[in-house]
Scaffold this active site. Sequence first.
Site, PDB file in Angstrom:
ATOM      1  N   ASN A  85      -2.181   8.563  -2.810  1.00  0.00           N
ATOM      2  CA  ASN A  85      -2.136   7.304  -2.773  1.00  0.00           C
ATOM      3  C   ASN A  85      -1.151   6.245  -2.323  1.00  0.00           C
ATOM      4  O   ASN A  85      -1.269   5.208  -1.847  1.00  0.00           O
ATOM      5  CB  ASN A  85      -3.115   6.804  -3.939  1.00  0.00           C
ATOM      6  CG  ASN A  85      -3.134   5.488  -4.147  1.00  0.00           C
ATOM      7  OD1 ASN A  85      -3.831   4.923  -3.478  1.00  0.00           O
ATOM      8  ND2 ASN A  85      -2.164   4.603  -4.983  1.00  0.00           N
ATOM      9  N   TYR A 150       1.337   0.750  10.803  1.00  0.00           N
ATOM     10  CA  TYR A 150       0.503   1.267   9.742  1.00  0.00           C
ATOM     11  C   TYR A 150      -0.423   2.126  10.480  1.00  0.00           C
ATOM     12  O   TYR A 150      -0.945   2.954   9.760  1.00  0.00           O
ATOM     13  CB  TYR A 150       0.084   0.026   8.881  1.00  0.00           C
ATOM     14  CG  TYR A 150      -0.771   0.191   8.093  1.00  0.00           C
ATOM     15  CD1 TYR A 150      -0.389   0.828   6.680  1.00  0.00           C
ATOM     16  CD2 TYR A 150      -2.172   0.079   8.315  1.00  0.00           C
ATOM     17  CE1 TYR A 150      -1.220   1.083   5.683  1.00  0.00           C
ATOM     18  CE2 TYR A 150      -3.085   0.258   6.973  1.00  0.00           C
ATOM     19  CZ  TYR A 150      -2.664   0.911   5.856  1.00  0.00           C
ATOM     20  OH  TYR A 150      -3.572   0.915   4.683  1.00  0.00           O
TER      21      TYR A 150
END
Length: 252
Positions: A85, A150
């Site tokens: 995560n 990203y």
Amino acid sequence: MTDTPTAVITGAGRGIGRAVALLLSRNGYRVVLTARNVDELTATADECPGAAHIVPGDLTEATTVDRLFDEAADVFSPPSVLVLNAGAASSAPLPAITDEDWAHQLDLNLTAPFRCLRRAVPAMRKAGHGRVVAIASMASKQGEPYIAAYTAAKHGLLGLVRAAAAELANTGVTVNAVCPGYVDTPMTDRSVANIADRTGMSLEKARGILAAKQPIGRLIDVEEVADAVMLCVGTGAITGQGINVDGGTVQS
């Protein structure tokens, strides 16, 4: 010895990571939690109903990954569940993205998950059972302006998931990605602040713009993402998938 399984969750101090840690703990897993912020990790561990162990550190440092898995095995057992995560987003027009920004996005969102996966797989294969779930993003599947670094890293993460799932398909180890849209987390709070700073609009209006990107008209809850993670943990018939939790933004 105990048969209670162990789960490692990265980025477990807040947001999605905390929600996943709590849900796994409630479902009988001993959880090993890592993130940079000791206070946040401690708060997550304190909320877990079952056994929890924290390993503070920066996952972009290879030694942190080794320490994480060594401690998991020493304190509990080699993990049968790994939830990848930890991550962060950045926002800038293409000409303004520096080499440092680019490298950081790849290091945190792609290389660190790879290193964790590389450490976890041998023990899972030996046990004949394992569940790996990467928290990817809708940016793993489509592009948006101003988040090129990203997006590139998250596309790479989904590619890693698919390749690993294909390689491990007959071993009892599954590898999946959960691809959220905009989730009500501190990371989204930072995105909201960046929009407000660039445009001069209010924080409330900036948040509304992100919520409106999703057909359901709201941000995703962290618990909704955690539920999708548990779906992947609970079955061996799902592998190599990028499961959308995005309010209907991308239909696939």
